[in-house]
Design a protein around this motif. Sequence first.
Motif, PDB file in Angstrom:
ATOM      1  N   HIS A   3     -12.796  -1.141  -0.123  1.00 37.45           N
ATOM      2  CA  HIS A   3     -11.581  -1.937   0.049  1.00 37.45           C
ATOM      3  C   HIS A   3     -11.096  -1.848   1.498  1.00 37.45           C
ATOM      4  N   ILE A   4     -10.505  -2.958   1.944  1.00 33.12           N
ATOM      5  CA  ILE A   4     -10.096  -3.051   3.350  1.00 33.12           C
ATOM      6  C   ILE A   4      -8.995  -2.049   3.675  1.00 33.12           C
ATOM      7  N   GLU A  11      -1.273   0.366   8.080  1.00 32.10           N
ATOM      8  CA  GLU A  11      -0.492   0.349   9.320  1.00 32.10           C
ATOM      9  C   GLU A  11      -1.114  -0.585  10.360  1.00 32.10           C
ATOM     10  N   THR A  57      -0.694  -5.908  -1.847  1.00 31.79           N
ATOM     11  CA  THR A  57      -1.968  -5.294  -2.220  1.00 31.79           C
ATOM     12  C   THR A  57      -1.876  -3.779  -2.196  1.00 31.79           C
ATOM     13  N   PHE A  58      -1.121  -3.266  -1.218  1.00 30.96           N
ATOM     14  CA  PHE A  58      -1.010  -1.811  -1.069  1.00 30.96           C
ATOM     15  C   PHE A  58      -0.330  -1.194  -2.279  1.00 30.96           C
ATOM     16  N   GLN A  60      -0.019  -2.736  -5.183  1.00 25.43           N
ATOM     17  CA  GLN A  60      -0.604  -3.342  -6.379  1.00 25.43           C
ATOM     18  C   GLN A  60       0.472  -3.964  -7.259  1.00 25.43           C
ATOM     19  N   ALA A  62       2.403  -7.777  -8.013  1.00 27.07           N
ATOM     20  CA  ALA A  62       2.231  -9.217  -7.801  1.00 27.07           C
ATOM     21  C   ALA A  62       3.473  -9.865  -7.208  1.00 27.07           C
ATOM     22  N   GLN A  65       3.257 -11.391  -3.657  1.00 25.61           N
ATOM     23  CA  GLN A  65       2.531 -12.655  -3.519  1.00 25.61           C
ATOM     24  C   GLN A  65       3.359 -13.815  -4.037  1.00 25.61           C
TER      25      GLN A  65
ATOM     26  N   LEU B  46      -9.700 -11.114   2.782  1.00 26.93           N
ATOM     27  CA  LEU B  46     -10.053  -9.702   2.960  1.00 26.93           C
ATOM     28  C   LEU B  46      -9.190  -8.822   2.071  1.00 26.93           C
ATOM     29  N   LEU B  47      -7.929  -9.219   1.876  1.00 23.44           N
ATOM     30  CA  LEU B  47      -7.037  -8.442   1.009  1.00 23.44           C
ATOM     31  C   LEU B  47      -7.238  -8.789  -0.453  1.00 23.44           C
ATOM     32  N   ASN B  48      -8.223  -9.616  -0.756  1.00 25.76           N
ATOM     33  CA  ASN B  48      -8.591  -9.939  -2.135  1.00 25.76           C
ATOM     34  C   ASN B  48      -7.559 -10.824  -2.822  1.00 25.76           C
ATOM     35  N   LYS B 112       3.619   5.990  10.668  1.00 25.49           N
ATOM     36  CA  LYS B 112       2.267   6.318  10.235  1.00 25.49           C
ATOM     37  C   LYS B 112       2.201   7.551   9.326  1.00 25.49           C
ATOM     38  N   VAL B 115       3.498   6.649   5.576  1.00 24.66           N
ATOM     39  CA  VAL B 115       2.708   5.818   4.669  1.00 24.66           C
ATOM     40  C   VAL B 115       1.588   6.651   4.058  1.00 24.66           C
ATOM     41  N   GLU B 116       1.556   6.734   2.746  1.00 27.46           N
ATOM     42  CA  GLU B 116       0.488   7.488   2.097  1.00 27.46           C
ATOM     43  C   GLU B 116      -0.785   6.649   2.068  1.00 27.46           C
ATOM     44  N   SER B 117      -1.907   7.247   1.781  1.00 27.00           N
ATOM     45  CA  SER B 117      -3.165   6.520   1.825  1.00 27.00           C
ATOM     46  C   SER B 117      -3.311   5.663   0.566  1.00 27.00           C
ATOM     47  N   TYR B 118      -4.140   4.647   0.705  1.00 21.34           N
ATOM     48  CA  TYR B 118      -4.282   3.655  -0.352  1.00 21.34           C
ATOM     49  C   TYR B 118      -5.007   4.234  -1.550  1.00 21.34           C
ATOM     50  N   TYR B 119      -4.519   3.896  -2.727  1.00 23.39           N
ATOM     51  CA  TYR B 119      -5.156   4.380  -3.944  1.00 23.39           C
ATOM     52  C   TYR B 119      -5.295   3.208  -4.893  1.00 23.39           C
ATOM     53  N   ASN B 120      -6.517   2.938  -5.314  1.00 18.99           N
ATOM     54  CA  ASN B 120      -6.796   1.776  -6.150  1.00 18.99           C
ATOM     55  C   ASN B 120      -6.827   2.206  -7.610  1.00 18.99           C
ATOM     56  N   SER B 121      -5.865   1.689  -8.397  1.00 18.88           N
ATOM     57  CA  SER B 121      -5.812   2.068  -9.801  1.00 18.88           C
ATOM     58  C   SER B 121      -6.717   1.184 -10.651  1.00 18.88           C
ATOM     59  N   PHE B 125      -3.979  -7.337 -10.709  1.00 19.08           N
ATOM     60  CA  PHE B 125      -2.608  -7.752 -10.400  1.00 19.08           C
ATOM     61  C   PHE B 125      -2.565  -9.014  -9.563  1.00 19.08           C
ATOM     62  N   GLN B 126      -3.688  -9.550  -9.084  1.00 20.08           N
ATOM     63  CA  GLN B 126      -3.583 -10.718  -8.233  1.00 20.08           C
ATOM     64  C   GLN B 126      -4.565 -11.823  -8.622  1.00 20.08           C
TER      65      GLN B 126
END
Lengths: 106, 168
Positions: A3-4, A11, A57-58, A60, A62, A65, B46-48, B112, B115-121, B125-126
């Motif tokens: 994922h990007i 940031e 997206t960060f 998650q 909707a 958007q 890119l952000l899906n 910086k 902001v916590e790091s990205y976590y994909n559950s 959602f989109q």
Amino acid sequence: MEHILKEIGVETYLYLSALLFSIGVFGILLRRNAIIMFMSIEIMLNAVNLLLVAFSTFHQDASGQVFVFFSMAVAAAEVAVGLAILVSIFRNLGSIDIDNLKNLKG
Amino acid sequence: MIEVLFYILSTITLGTALLTIFSRNPIHSAIYLVICFFSIAGHYLLLNAQFLAIVHVIVYSGAIMILMLFTIMLMNLNKEHEKHKPKLIIIAATIAFCLVALVLLAALLKTKPVVESYYNSGTDFQSIKVLGQVLLNEYMVPFEFASVLLLVAMIGAVLISKKEKQKA
């Protein structure tokens, strides 16, 4: 494919949007042509939209958007009315240089 | 791989935005702005957010920029007749740009560590299905107001740009 946001982090989008927004401000301040100023407003709106999508997206969620949809609708309405006003100004003054719009100055 | 793609897209976005501002011919500005909008649609991909990317291309590159190009051609502005600006305005605008960029970036650099790091559950959602449900359940009233706004804007644009009758 990874994922990007995992690769570069959210940031970087903050910095990109800030720079894009500043470019829009620069265009507003620099140019006197009303159409170019409209384009600069569009650039600023797009910078904010991009950041909304990135954070949607960060987190998650909707809702971000959906907000971008509404902002696009407002931008479309704004451009339609604004360009109609510009056409009307051009008919009356013969140019759209905003330095000529000083009839109210007295 | 995806990192390189992001940096290429960002370069195109910022470069064409600057070219939009600096080109003397309004038609060239409009073309550069179309390229800028397409690269932003690439960012959405890119952000899906596929649906948003398609809507962005249709609304911005399709509707708004065509409207602008029509207006430019209607006013016959496709030549460079902008007056020479005083040096003071250019210097002031450049300083203001540098200050805005400096303040925004300096403020954001401090975020910086927060902001916590990205976590994909892994939840969906989109996709168009989920977005439509959110739009028509949670945001029903703003959705209806948007339709009223577009109707009023359409009527207003026709009314304002209509030619006034010449008084005898």
